[in-house]
Design an enzyme around this catalytic site. Sequence first.
Site, PDB file in Angstrom:
ATOM      1  N   CYS A 162       0.833  -1.195   0.000  1.00 49.97           N
ATOM      2  CA  CYS A 162       0.000   0.000   0.000  1.00 49.97           C
ATOM      3  C   CYS A 162       0.869   1.247   0.000  1.00 49.97           C
ATOM      4  O   CYS A 162       2.078   1.187   0.188  1.00 49.97           O
ATOM      5  CB  CYS A 162      -0.897   0.003   1.230  1.00 49.97           C
ATOM      6  SG  CYS A 162      -1.893  -1.497   1.407  1.00 49.97           S
TER       7      CYS A 162
ATOM      8  N   ARG B  86       1.188   1.521  -6.095  1.00 51.68           N
ATOM      9  CA  ARG B  86       1.397   0.618  -4.976  1.00 51.68           C
ATOM     10  C   ARG B  86       0.104  -0.069  -4.550  1.00 51.68           C
ATOM     11  O   ARG B  86       0.135  -0.999  -3.732  1.00 51.68           O
ATOM     12  CB  ARG B  86       1.977   1.378  -3.780  1.00 51.68           C
ATOM     13  CG  ARG B  86       3.348   1.966  -4.023  1.00 51.68           C
ATOM     14  CD  ARG B  86       3.844   2.704  -2.804  1.00 51.68           C
ATOM     15  NE  ARG B  86       4.034   1.820  -1.667  1.00 51.68           N
ATOM     16  CZ  ARG B  86       5.149   1.146  -1.415  1.00 51.68           C
ATOM     17  NH1 ARG B  86       6.178   1.256  -2.223  1.00 51.68           N
ATOM     18  NH2 ARG B  86       5.236   0.371  -0.358  1.00 51.68           N
TER      19      ARG B  86
ATOM     20  N   TRP C  28      -3.634  -1.607  -1.467  1.00 47.75           N
ATOM     21  CA  TRP C  28      -3.571  -2.876  -2.190  1.00 47.75           C
ATOM     22  C   TRP C  28      -4.044  -3.923  -1.200  1.00 47.75           C
ATOM     23  O   TRP C  28      -3.355  -4.246  -0.234  1.00 47.75           O
ATOM     24  CB  TRP C  28      -2.145  -3.150  -2.670  1.00 47.75           C
ATOM     25  CG  TRP C  28      -2.026  -4.394  -3.478  1.00 47.75           C
ATOM     26  CD1 TRP C  28      -2.383  -4.578  -4.779  1.00 47.75           C
ATOM     27  CD2 TRP C  28      -1.499  -5.659  -3.039  1.00 47.75           C
ATOM     28  NE1 TRP C  28      -2.120  -5.871  -5.178  1.00 47.75           N
ATOM     29  CE2 TRP C  28      -1.587  -6.552  -4.121  1.00 47.75           C
ATOM     30  CE3 TRP C  28      -0.989  -6.110  -1.834  1.00 47.75           C
ATOM     31  CZ2 TRP C  28      -1.161  -7.869  -4.037  1.00 47.75           C
ATOM     32  CZ3 TRP C  28      -0.562  -7.425  -1.739  1.00 47.75           C
ATOM     33  CH2 TRP C  28      -0.655  -8.290  -2.840  1.00 47.75           C
TER      34      TRP C  28
ATOM     35  N   ASN D   3       0.700   0.065   6.113  1.00 51.88           N
ATOM     36  CA  ASN D   3       1.210  -0.758   5.019  1.00 51.88           C
ATOM     37  C   ASN D   3       1.902  -1.948   5.647  1.00 51.88           C
ATOM     38  O   ASN D   3       2.803  -1.782   6.466  1.00 51.88           O
ATOM     39  CB  ASN D   3       2.191   0.041   4.159  1.00 51.88           C
ATOM     40  CG  ASN D   3       2.869  -0.821   3.105  1.00 51.88           C
ATOM     41  OD1 ASN D   3       2.323  -1.827   2.670  1.00 51.88           O
ATOM     42  ND2 ASN D   3       4.068  -0.443   2.703  1.00 51.88           N
ATOM     43  N   GLY D   4       1.491  -3.151   5.269  1.00 52.81           N
ATOM     44  CA  GLY D   4       2.100  -4.356   5.828  1.00 52.81           C
ATOM     45  C   GLY D   4       1.048  -5.366   6.205  1.00 52.81           C
ATOM     46  O   GLY D   4      -0.108  -5.291   5.765  1.00 52.81           O
TER      47      GLY D   4
ATOM     48  N   GLU E 299      11.236 -20.498 -18.457  1.00 55.21           N
ATOM     49  CA  GLU E 299      10.963 -19.134 -18.015  1.00 55.21           C
ATOM     50  C   GLU E 299      12.073 -18.192 -18.456  1.00 55.21           C
ATOM     51  O   GLU E 299      11.809 -17.055 -18.882  1.00 55.21           O
ATOM     52  CB  GLU E 299      10.807 -19.097 -16.487  1.00 55.21           C
ATOM     53  CG  GLU E 299      10.622 -17.710 -15.901  1.00 55.21           C
ATOM     54  CD  GLU E 299       9.384 -16.974 -16.401  1.00 55.21           C
ATOM     55  OE1 GLU E 299       9.297 -15.750 -16.173  1.00 55.21           O
ATOM     56  OE2 GLU E 299       8.494 -17.612 -17.017  1.00 55.21           O
TER      57      GLU E 299
ATOM     58  N   LYS F 198      11.464 -14.894 -20.869  1.00 53.16           N
ATOM     59  CA  LYS F 198      11.864 -13.534 -20.495  1.00 53.16           C
ATOM     60  C   LYS F 198      12.681 -12.887 -21.617  1.00 53.16           C
ATOM     61  O   LYS F 198      12.483 -11.715 -21.941  1.00 53.16           O
ATOM     62  CB  LYS F 198      12.678 -13.554 -19.201  1.00 53.16           C
ATOM     63  CG  LYS F 198      11.877 -13.715 -17.963  1.00 53.16           C
ATOM     64  CD  LYS F 198      11.036 -12.476 -17.693  1.00 53.16           C
ATOM     65  CE  LYS F 198       9.761 -12.843 -16.990  1.00 53.16           C
ATOM     66  NZ  LYS F 198       8.774 -13.562 -17.745  1.00 53.16           N
TER      67      LYS F 198
ATOM     68  N   GLU G   9      10.420 -11.996 -24.542  1.00 53.79           N
ATOM     69  CA  GLU G   9       9.463 -10.933 -24.236  1.00 53.79           C
ATOM     70  C   GLU G   9      10.041  -9.532 -24.439  1.00 53.79           C
ATOM     71  O   GLU G   9       9.368  -8.653 -24.980  1.00 53.79           O
ATOM     72  CB  GLU G   9       8.984 -11.054 -22.782  1.00 53.79           C
ATOM     73  CG  GLU G   9       7.924 -12.092 -22.548  1.00 53.79           C
ATOM     74  CD  GLU G   9       7.485 -12.117 -21.103  1.00 53.79           C
ATOM     75  OE1 GLU G   9       6.270 -12.036 -20.858  1.00 53.79           O
ATOM     76  OE2 GLU G   9       8.351 -12.207 -20.211  1.00 53.79           O
TER      77      GLU G   9
ATOM     78  N   HIS H   4      17.675 -35.854 -30.262  1.00 58.12           N
ATOM     79  CA  HIS H   4      16.439 -36.169 -30.970  1.00 58.12           C
ATOM     80  C   HIS H   4      15.988 -35.022 -31.861  1.00 58.12           C
ATOM     81  O   HIS H   4      14.800 -34.897 -32.165  1.00 58.12           O
ATOM     82  CB  HIS H   4      15.345 -36.542 -29.964  1.00 58.12           C
ATOM     83  CG  HIS H   4      15.657 -37.766 -29.175  1.00 58.12           C
ATOM     84  ND1 HIS H   4      15.414 -39.044 -29.636  1.00 58.12           N
ATOM     85  CD2 HIS H   4      16.248 -37.908 -27.959  1.00 58.12           C
ATOM     86  CE1 HIS H   4      15.804 -39.927 -28.732  1.00 58.12           C
ATOM     87  NE2 HIS H   4      16.322 -39.245 -27.702  1.00 58.12           N
TER      88      HIS H   4
ATOM     89  N   LYS I 129       0.134  -6.213 -19.604  1.00 54.29           N
ATOM     90  CA  LYS I 129       0.416  -6.827 -18.308  1.00 54.29           C
ATOM     91  C   LYS I 129      -0.568  -7.928 -17.972  1.00 54.29           C
ATOM     92  O   LYS I 129      -0.203  -8.970 -17.468  1.00 54.29           O
ATOM     93  CB  LYS I 129       0.408  -5.746 -17.215  1.00 54.29           C
ATOM     94  CG  LYS I 129       0.789  -6.269 -15.836  1.00 54.29           C
ATOM     95  CD  LYS I 129       2.211  -6.779 -15.820  1.00 54.29           C
ATOM     96  CE  LYS I 129       2.608  -7.355 -14.487  1.00 54.29           C
ATOM     97  NZ  LYS I 129       3.898  -8.059 -14.545  1.00 54.29           N
TER      98      LYS I 129
END
Length: 610
Positions: A2, A27, A74, A100-101, A483, A487, A490, A506, A605
């Site tokens: 947050c 945030r 958030w 925040n937390g 992955e 990346k 992308e 193969h 996104k």
Amino acid sequence: MCGIIGYIGTKESQNILTNGLGKLEYRGYDSVGIAVYNGESIGVRKAEGRLQNLEDQLGTSPLTGTVGIGHTRWATHGAPSDANSHPHTDKDQDFAVVHNGIIENYLDLKAELKDLGYVFKSETDSEVVAHLFTHLYDDDMISTIQQAIKRIDGAYALAIVTKHEPGKVFAVRQSSPLIIGAGENENFISSDIPAILEHTRNMHILEDGEMAVLTKDHVSLLETVTGNPITRDFFVVDWDMEQAEKNGYDHFMLKEIHEQPKALQNTMAGRVNSENGSIVFDELQWTKDKVNGWNKVSIVACGTAYHAGLIGKSVIEELTRTPVDVEVASEFRYRRPIVDEKTLVIVVSQSGETADTLAALRESQKLGAQVLAITNVVGSSIAREANQVILTNAGPEIAVASTKAYTTQILSFYLIGIYMAQLKEQITAEYRNELVQSLQQTPDQITEILEHTKGLRWYAESIKDAKSVFFLGRGIDHAVSLEGSLKLKEISYIHSEAYAAGELKHGTLALIEEGTPIVALNTQEEVYEKMLGNIQEVKARGAQVLGVALEGNMKIWQYVDETCYIPVTHALLTPILSVVPLQLISYYTALELGNDVDKPRNLAKSVTVE
């Protein structure tokens, strides 16, 4: 994650607070609110949704006063709503608090305060703090904060205003960021520098275990526990605004790579019992019978989340001996999947709005399956519709190329796997403790990697003109190589593929020629020698190989051109570390090519359409 803002000075605080919140909205944007003291009372305005909703409210019902705090949320505990929005107050609005937390023991505190007659209006963990201050207030706010902090477990950045001490704003920090800004006849609190940079460049970064007391003319820094004064010089911020919004990083992607240690801590918070090494999921409350009733697990996701699911498959099968399928959501939804009431379906989505994954969730429920969601966004469609939800608590991820969302999803699978295994009684306490202790070390180990892999920029320079780059690995390393390859594709737009190293003969070897760049992951002892053989095969065809291995495995030096080492950890947990160098390689390669790292072409996104 947050955003907090606070002001005390000679100016009207309302616009200062809302302008600051606009710079903190990345945030969290589930809800927003401010509290302002007008000399007689604390007025509060808050609204679900974006900042504009609050500004519309203030347009017809403004708040006047030169002392105030604000918050953009958030959501973690409690869905987005007006009631769950910050600031939170006690019954008489003598105290207003933004937070925040995560307060890990909030349920115990809430039950205790309810027994004493306190009435709660929200589902949040944060509201307990406001009532706790009322309960503990002893005519000295510093002493009251000290008493309260002794009762609170978890992570917190707090900003507080109170009618009892009207010319002050208080701030406390433990494991969540908080910055103090000093102006002329005014002072500020913020979660991030951008929110107050237009007012002052003189800053203190509050450290863990510290509090601050702000008046319009002075800032006092204190040790939270002892109350001893702290002497610290201001630092002067010389960033421009665009840099400041990225907290000094050139790009959000790099910032988010460096946020991974903290994100992992947030994912583990409240879910690891440090006393006995067990995993706790209060939000799941599964039983042995329930877990034993599932004869298979199906993991469904897209893109990076799908790659996290591949790690999840290895973990759950290894620890529980339950068969696991992993499927791309866009394929799953258009066939007749074999799932029923004896299947646990796990859907994974950073945003919680991925269209194909949401459709897979609904199809699974229609077929009778129990659906568990792993997501980063409380209140999202997937979070609302799943039978149960695990929030990764990674904080908002702004760059399109996912980094911290991926590692927190992997961590969530580790926690799920251990949790299922302990319920099924298929894991010894010793082995569980070994895994949990290793997991708890991963934030520090990633920090170590980030401190020693700055040299990877040279590798990016060497591959930026390549027409193809290949990633190789065996077993769980192969899942990570997928992955790493994604990346690179992308954000650099270089053709890249990942292959199971045992498949080289193969067909894949036909693609290797003189100078072909290859990233070879070799972190698994069981196939270490086999992987060295595969590296020899590509070297014999002229490949240039970067090896990724555990510290101490010096033998690989004889087989590769360069080596990147990661800290030693349990073999099952290496993916959470080995992916970090791959993220940096992709970032630096895109940088070398002059690409828009945070917003790669043709991508968004969150994929909310087919």
